[in-house]
Design a protein around this motif. Structure first.
Motif, PDB file in Angstrom:
ATOM      1  N   TRP A  81       0.498  -1.294  -0.059  1.00  0.00           N
ATOM      2  CA  TRP A  81       0.244  -0.667   0.257  1.00  0.00           C
ATOM      3  C   TRP A  81       1.062   0.700  -0.124  1.00  0.00           C
ATOM      4  O   TRP A  81       0.111   1.981  -0.661  1.00  0.00           O
ATOM      5  CB  TRP A  81      -0.561  -0.425   1.058  1.00  0.00           C
ATOM      6  CG  TRP A  81      -2.313  -1.604   1.260  1.00  0.00           C
ATOM      7  CD1 TRP A  81      -2.152  -2.090   2.535  1.00  0.00           C
ATOM      8  CD2 TRP A  81      -3.005  -2.135  -0.287  1.00  0.00           C
ATOM      9  NE1 TRP A  81      -3.345  -2.736   2.569  1.00  0.00           N
ATOM     10  CE2 TRP A  81      -3.201  -3.169   0.417  1.00  0.00           C
ATOM     11  CE3 TRP A  81      -2.555  -1.433  -1.557  1.00  0.00           C
ATOM     12  CZ2 TRP A  81      -3.929  -3.923   0.172  1.00  0.00           C
ATOM     13  CZ3 TRP A  81      -3.183  -2.543  -1.655  1.00  0.00           C
ATOM     14  CH2 TRP A  81      -4.302  -3.427  -1.443  1.00  0.00           C
ATOM     15  N   GLU A  82       2.185   1.173   0.514  1.00  0.00           N
ATOM     16  CA  GLU A  82       2.797   2.462   0.757  1.00  0.00           C
ATOM     17  C   GLU A  82       3.437   2.586  -0.755  1.00  0.00           C
ATOM     18  O   GLU A  82       3.525   3.791  -1.072  1.00  0.00           O
ATOM     19  CB  GLU A  82       3.864   2.282   1.913  1.00  0.00           C
ATOM     20  CG  GLU A  82       3.536   2.516   3.601  1.00  0.00           C
ATOM     21  CD  GLU A  82       4.727   2.029   4.222  1.00  0.00           C
ATOM     22  OE1 GLU A  82       5.231   1.712   3.935  1.00  0.00           O
ATOM     23  OE2 GLU A  82       3.999   2.694   5.838  1.00  0.00           O
ATOM     24  N   SER A  83       3.821   1.511  -1.347  1.00  0.00           N
ATOM     25  CA  SER A  83       4.417   1.870  -2.578  1.00  0.00           C
ATOM     26  C   SER A  83       3.555   2.108  -3.636  1.00  0.00           C
ATOM     27  O   SER A  83       3.977   2.526  -4.515  1.00  0.00           O
ATOM     28  CB  SER A  83       5.213   0.341  -2.973  1.00  0.00           C
ATOM     29  OG  SER A  83       3.927  -0.435  -3.434  1.00  0.00           O
ATOM     30  N   LEU A  84       2.167   2.181  -3.016  1.00  0.00           N
ATOM     31  CA  LEU A  84       1.390   3.045  -4.130  1.00  0.00           C
ATOM     32  C   LEU A  84       0.650   3.899  -3.885  1.00  0.00           C
ATOM     33  O   LEU A  84      -0.221   4.338  -3.661  1.00  0.00           O
ATOM     34  CB  LEU A  84       0.615   1.315  -4.176  1.00  0.00           C
ATOM     35  CG  LEU A  84       0.331   0.594  -4.644  1.00  0.00           C
ATOM     36  CD1 LEU A  84      -0.688  -0.444  -4.563  1.00  0.00           C
ATOM     37  CD2 LEU A  84       0.430   0.900  -6.710  1.00  0.00           C
ATOM     38  N   GLY A  85       1.570   4.566  -2.754  1.00  0.00           N
ATOM     39  CA  GLY A  85       0.940   5.900  -1.765  1.00  0.00           C
ATOM     40  C   GLY A  85       0.535   6.360  -1.313  1.00  0.00           C
ATOM     41  O   GLY A  85      -0.031   7.170  -0.658  1.00  0.00           O
ATOM     42  N   PHE A  86       0.088   5.079  -0.588  1.00  0.00           N
ATOM     43  CA  PHE A  86      -1.287   4.972   0.725  1.00  0.00           C
ATOM     44  C   PHE A  86      -0.563   5.903   1.569  1.00  0.00           C
ATOM     45  O   PHE A  86       0.412   5.523   1.991  1.00  0.00           O
ATOM     46  CB  PHE A  86      -1.666   4.018   1.010  1.00  0.00           C
ATOM     47  CG  PHE A  86      -2.978   3.570   0.552  1.00  0.00           C
ATOM     48  CD1 PHE A  86      -4.524   3.580   0.412  1.00  0.00           C
ATOM     49  CD2 PHE A  86      -2.282   2.439  -1.058  1.00  0.00           C
ATOM     50  CE1 PHE A  86      -5.391   2.949  -0.200  1.00  0.00           C
ATOM     51  CE2 PHE A  86      -3.239   2.178  -2.019  1.00  0.00           C
ATOM     52  CZ  PHE A  86      -4.858   2.810  -1.259  1.00  0.00           C
ATOM     53  N   ARG A  87      -1.083   5.921   3.161  1.00  0.00           N
ATOM     54  CA  ARG A  87      -0.851   6.342   3.866  1.00  0.00           C
ATOM     55  C   ARG A  87      -1.148   6.588   5.166  1.00  0.00           C
ATOM     56  O   ARG A  87      -2.604   6.031   5.081  1.00  0.00           O
ATOM     57  CB  ARG A  87      -0.147   8.112   3.986  1.00  0.00           C
ATOM     58  CG  ARG A  87      -1.472   8.952   4.230  1.00  0.00           C
ATOM     59  CD  ARG A  87      -0.307  10.547   3.134  1.00  0.00           C
ATOM     60  NE  ARG A  87      -1.823  11.186   2.695  1.00  0.00           N
ATOM     61  CZ  ARG A  87      -2.841  12.085   3.560  1.00  0.00           C
ATOM     62  NH1 ARG A  87      -1.915  11.984   5.250  1.00  0.00           N
ATOM     63  NH2 ARG A  87      -4.162  12.663   3.280  1.00  0.00           N
ATOM     64  N   VAL A  88      -0.513   6.334   6.599  1.00  0.00           N
ATOM     65  CA  VAL A  88      -1.328   5.921   7.275  1.00  0.00           C
ATOM     66  C   VAL A  88      -1.706   7.082   7.840  1.00  0.00           C
ATOM     67  O   VAL A  88      -0.826   7.991   7.906  1.00  0.00           O
ATOM     68  CB  VAL A  88       0.171   5.214   8.219  1.00  0.00           C
ATOM     69  CG1 VAL A  88      -0.702   5.035   9.581  1.00  0.00           C
ATOM     70  CG2 VAL A  88       0.465   4.143   7.979  1.00  0.00           C
ATOM     71  N   ILE A  89      -2.823   7.354   8.424  1.00  0.00           N
ATOM     72  CA  ILE A  89      -3.309   8.453   9.152  1.00  0.00           C
ATOM     73  C   ILE A  89      -3.961   7.972  10.604  1.00  0.00           C
ATOM     74  O   ILE A  89      -4.687   9.243  10.891  1.00  0.00           O
ATOM     75  CB  ILE A  89      -4.664   8.992   8.100  1.00  0.00           C
ATOM     76  CG1 ILE A  89      -6.542   8.063   7.630  1.00  0.00           C
ATOM     77  CG2 ILE A  89      -4.087   9.802   6.506  1.00  0.00           C
ATOM     78  CD1 ILE A  89      -7.148   8.782   6.989  1.00  0.00           C
ATOM     79  N   GLY A  90      -4.038   6.930  10.535  1.00  0.00           N
ATOM     80  CA  GLY A  90      -4.826   6.712  12.430  1.00  0.00           C
ATOM     81  C   GLY A  90      -3.946   5.511  12.540  1.00  0.00           C
ATOM     82  O   GLY A  90      -3.992   4.383  11.628  1.00  0.00           O
ATOM     83  N   THR A  91      -3.825   4.883  14.164  1.00  0.00           N
ATOM     84  CA  THR A  91      -3.982   4.054  14.637  1.00  0.00           C
ATOM     85  C   THR A  91      -4.671   3.456  15.425  1.00  0.00           C
ATOM     86  O   THR A  91      -5.141   3.895  16.090  1.00  0.00           O
ATOM     87  CB  THR A  91      -2.375   4.157  15.227  1.00  0.00           C
ATOM     88  OG1 THR A  91      -1.029   4.334  14.196  1.00  0.00           O
ATOM     89  CG2 THR A  91      -1.616   2.903  16.118  1.00  0.00           C
ATOM     90  N   LEU A  92      -4.995   2.777  15.423  1.00  0.00           N
ATOM     91  CA  LEU A  92      -6.249   2.062  15.906  1.00  0.00           C
ATOM     92  C   LEU A  92      -5.525   0.916  17.187  1.00  0.00           C
ATOM     93  O   LEU A  92      -4.824  -0.415  17.078  1.00  0.00           O
ATOM     94  CB  LEU A  92      -7.486   1.207  15.808  1.00  0.00           C
ATOM     95  CG  LEU A  92      -7.538   2.084  14.456  1.00  0.00           C
ATOM     96  CD1 LEU A  92      -8.589   0.410  13.548  1.00  0.00           C
ATOM     97  CD2 LEU A  92      -8.830   3.026  14.888  1.00  0.00           C
ATOM     98  N   PRO A  93      -4.767   1.475  18.391  1.00  0.00           N
ATOM     99  CA  PRO A  93      -3.656   0.907  19.288  1.00  0.00           C
ATOM    100  C   PRO A  93      -4.540  -0.288  20.266  1.00  0.00           C
ATOM    101  O   PRO A  93      -5.989  -0.747  20.620  1.00  0.00           O
ATOM    102  CB  PRO A  93      -3.642   1.700  21.240  1.00  0.00           C
ATOM    103  CG  PRO A  93      -4.118   3.344  20.214  1.00  0.00           C
ATOM    104  CD  PRO A  93      -4.832   3.386  19.173  1.00  0.00           C
ATOM    105  N   GLY A  94      -3.860  -1.855  19.977  1.00  0.00           N
ATOM    106  CA  GLY A  94      -4.055  -3.163  20.377  1.00  0.00           C
ATOM    107  C   GLY A  94      -5.921  -3.499  19.572  1.00  0.00           C
ATOM    108  O   GLY A  94      -6.355  -4.173  19.800  1.00  0.00           O
TER     109      GLY A  94
END
Length: 174
Positions: free
Chosen positions: A137-150
């Motif tokens: 996904w990152e290689s296709l230009g996606f970025r992490v916009i949030g993290t759901l802990p655990g």
């Protein structure tokens, strides 16, 4: 009917799924459900439940097949939400390693989402231990916009994070 798509540098064909593809799709979904490492779906689901979910009427379902007609990948494309959120796409993917189906299906899904007028694509729950998917996904230009802990109970690693990933499909308004 939409024409199948393949790229010149691959032996795979991406095409809309048909009811006759159900067994091939199940053969991909079953081990993923049993492992319970990448999807927040019940690992006890049987064929009927899993296929009802995957082939839901709101999903546009595709398969990646070899020249020998073996299904080595599948994905669905849908609106992430209804109503005011229906302009954002969402998708789910399962692929057998070694065929390049994951990347080809991801590129096809993005192209289809743009063609259908979606403004962005969002993955709501990418398990943080699913490194192959995150790298793709990152290689296709996606970025992490949030993290759901655990948020995900991994069968061998315990509670691990889930990521929300995003990719704009339209150029920013100027």
């Amino acid at each position: 009917m939409m024409r199948p798509q393949s790229l010149p540098d691959t032996d795979l064909l991406i095409r809309p799924a048909h009811s006759l593809d159900r067994e091939g799709i199940w053969c991909l979904l079953s081990p993923v459900l049993r492992k319970a490492e990448t999807y927040a779906l019940p690992r006890h689901w049987g064929r009927r439940q899993a296929l009802a979910y995957w082939m839901d009427v709101e999903h546009r379902v595709y398969v990646a097949q070899t020249r020998d007609y073996e299904i080595v990948g599948t994905f669905y494309l849908q609106a992430n939400q209804k109503g005011g959120g229906a302009h954002i796409a969402n998708a789910g993917f399962v692929a057998r390693p070694g065929f390049g189906a994951g990347r080809l299906m991801a590129e096809h899904a993005l192209a289809q989402a743009m063609k259908l007028g979606f403004r962005a694509m969002q993955f709501n729950f990418v398990v943080s231990t699913n490194l192959r998917a995150i790298v793709l996904w990152e290689s296709l230009g996606f970025r992490v916009i949030g993290t759901l802990p655990g948020a995900f109970d991994h069968p061998s690693q315990g509670y691990v994070d889930a990521l929300v990933m995003w990719k704009d499909l339209l150029p920013p308004a100027s």
